[in-house]
Design a protein around this motif. Structure first.
Motif, PDB file in Angstrom:
ATOM      1  N   TYR A  55      22.124  26.497 -39.656  1.00  0.00           N
ATOM      2  CA  TYR A  55      20.811  27.146 -39.639  1.00  0.00           C
ATOM      3  C   TYR A  55      20.941  28.656 -39.450  1.00  0.00           C
ATOM      4  CZ  TYR A  55      18.664  22.494 -39.049  1.00  0.00           C
ATOM      5  OH  TYR A  55      18.252  21.197 -39.208  1.00  0.00           O
TER       6      TYR A  55
ATOM      7  N   PHE B 210      17.802  31.310 -40.397  1.00  0.00           N
ATOM      8  CA  PHE B 210      16.680  30.825 -39.596  1.00  0.00           C
ATOM      9  C   PHE B 210      16.736  31.428 -38.194  1.00  0.00           C
ATOM     10  CE2 PHE B 210      17.049  27.371 -42.706  1.00  0.00           C
ATOM     11  CZ  PHE B 210      15.718  27.222 -43.080  1.00  0.00           C
ATOM     12  N   ASN B 211      15.587  31.612 -37.598  1.00  0.00           N
ATOM     13  CA  ASN B 211      15.490  32.005 -36.189  1.00  0.00           C
ATOM     14  C   ASN B 211      15.515  30.716 -35.381  1.00  0.00           C
ATOM     15  OD1 ASN B 211      15.049  34.788 -36.784  1.00  0.00           O
ATOM     16  ND2 ASN B 211      12.950  34.272 -37.304  1.00  0.00           N
ATOM     17  N   LEU B 212      16.384  30.637 -34.387  1.00  0.00           N
ATOM     18  CA  LEU B 212      16.548  29.409 -33.617  1.00  0.00           C
ATOM     19  C   LEU B 212      16.144  29.572 -32.163  1.00  0.00           C
ATOM     20  CD1 LEU B 212      20.040  28.151 -34.832  1.00  0.00           C
ATOM     21  CD2 LEU B 212      17.798  27.533 -35.684  1.00  0.00           C
TER      22      LEU B 212
ATOM     23  N   LYS C  43      10.618  17.168 -31.360  1.00  0.00           N
ATOM     24  CA  LYS C  43       9.392  16.821 -32.067  1.00  0.00           C
ATOM     25  C   LYS C  43       8.539  15.871 -31.228  1.00  0.00           C
ATOM     26  CE  LYS C  43       6.635  16.556 -35.642  1.00  0.00           C
ATOM     27  NZ  LYS C  43       5.643  17.555 -35.845  1.00  0.00           N
TER      28      LYS C  43
ATOM     29  N   SER D 279       9.849  22.944 -37.022  1.00  0.00           N
ATOM     30  CA  SER D 279      10.046  24.161 -37.799  1.00  0.00           C
ATOM     31  C   SER D 279       8.760  24.567 -38.501  1.00  0.00           C
ATOM     32  CB  SER D 279      11.145  23.941 -38.847  1.00  0.00           C
ATOM     33  OG  SER D 279      11.269  25.090 -39.668  1.00  0.00           O
ATOM     34  N   ASP D 280       8.603  25.883 -38.664  1.00  0.00           N
ATOM     35  CA  ASP D 280       7.493  26.414 -39.453  1.00  0.00           C
ATOM     36  C   ASP D 280       7.997  26.989 -40.774  1.00  0.00           C
ATOM     37  OD1 ASP D 280       8.726  28.792 -38.758  1.00  0.00           O
ATOM     38  OD2 ASP D 280       7.034  29.595 -37.640  1.00  0.00           O
TER      39      ASP D 280
ATOM     40  N   THR E 232      17.037  27.043 -29.144  1.00  0.00           N
ATOM     41  CA  THR E 232      17.685  25.798 -28.741  1.00  0.00           C
ATOM     42  C   THR E 232      17.369  25.523 -27.285  1.00  0.00           C
ATOM     43  OG1 THR E 232      19.749  26.938 -28.217  1.00  0.00           O
ATOM     44  CG2 THR E 232      19.530  26.055 -30.446  1.00  0.00           C
TER      45      THR E 232
ATOM     46  N   LYS F 241      10.609  29.117 -41.063  1.00  0.00           N
ATOM     47  CA  LYS F 241      11.472  30.252 -40.747  1.00  0.00           C
ATOM     48  C   LYS F 241      12.098  30.112 -39.361  1.00  0.00           C
ATOM     49  CE  LYS F 241      13.332  34.287 -41.368  1.00  0.00           C
ATOM     50  NZ  LYS F 241      14.572  34.339 -42.087  1.00  0.00           N
ATOM     51  N   ASN F 242      11.371  29.496 -38.452  1.00  0.00           N
ATOM     52  CA  ASN F 242      11.827  29.298 -37.077  1.00  0.00           C
ATOM     53  C   ASN F 242      12.081  27.808 -36.853  1.00  0.00           C
ATOM     54  OD1 ASN F 242      11.195  32.120 -36.087  1.00  0.00           O
ATOM     55  ND2 ASN F 242       9.212  31.464 -36.882  1.00  0.00           N
ATOM     56  N   ILE F 243      13.122  27.505 -36.092  1.00  0.00           N
ATOM     57  CA  ILE F 243      13.460  26.117 -35.794  1.00  0.00           C
ATOM     58  C   ILE F 243      13.657  25.981 -34.289  1.00  0.00           C
ATOM     59  CG2 ILE F 243      15.067  24.209 -36.172  1.00  0.00           C
ATOM     60  CD1 ILE F 243      15.871  25.560 -38.816  1.00  0.00           C
TER      61      ILE F 243
ATOM     62  N   ALA G  99      13.560  17.914 -34.775  1.00  0.00           N
ATOM     63  CA  ALA G  99      13.325  19.329 -34.520  1.00  0.00           C
ATOM     64  C   ALA G  99      11.921  19.702 -34.971  1.00  0.00           C
ATOM     65  CB  ALA G  99      14.366  20.162 -35.273  1.00  0.00           C
TER      66      ALA G  99
END
Length: 69
Positions: A39, A44-46, A62, A21-22, A48, A24-26, A19
Motif C-alpha cells: 500500500y 496510499f496514506n495509511l 471494518k 478505505s476511501d 495502522t 486514497k486512505n486506508i 480494512a
C-alpha cells in the motif's frame, strides 16, 4: 481502472483484508506487513492500528466502524 492487490495468507490471517478505505486512505491492522508495504509503495496514506484485542473475538477494522449515511 481497478488494480488487483494480492494478499498472501499471512496478511489475510492478520486481518489485512478487513480494512477501511476511501480510495486514497486506508485504515487497517498494524500486522499485515506485506500489505502495508505494498500500500505504501502504491502511494496510499495509511493509518495502522493495534487491534489484537478485537481480533481475539474475530473483529477487524471494518467491524469496528459505524457507517453514517
Amino acid at each position: 481502472m481497478p488494480k488487483v492487490i494480492d494478499a498472501n495468507s499471512e496478511d489475510a490471517m492478520s486481518y489485512g483484508l478487513n480494512a477501511l478505505s476511501d480510495g486514497k486512505n486506508i485504515i487497517l491492522s498494524d500486522h499485515p506487513a506485506n500489505l502495508i508495504k505494498t500500500y505504501k509503495e502504491l502511494g496510499f496514506n495509511l493509518l495502522t492500528l493495534p487491534i489484537t484485542e478485537f481480533q481475539k473475538s474475530g473483529g477487524g477494522v471494518k467491524c469496528l466502524t459505524l457507517e453514517l449515511n
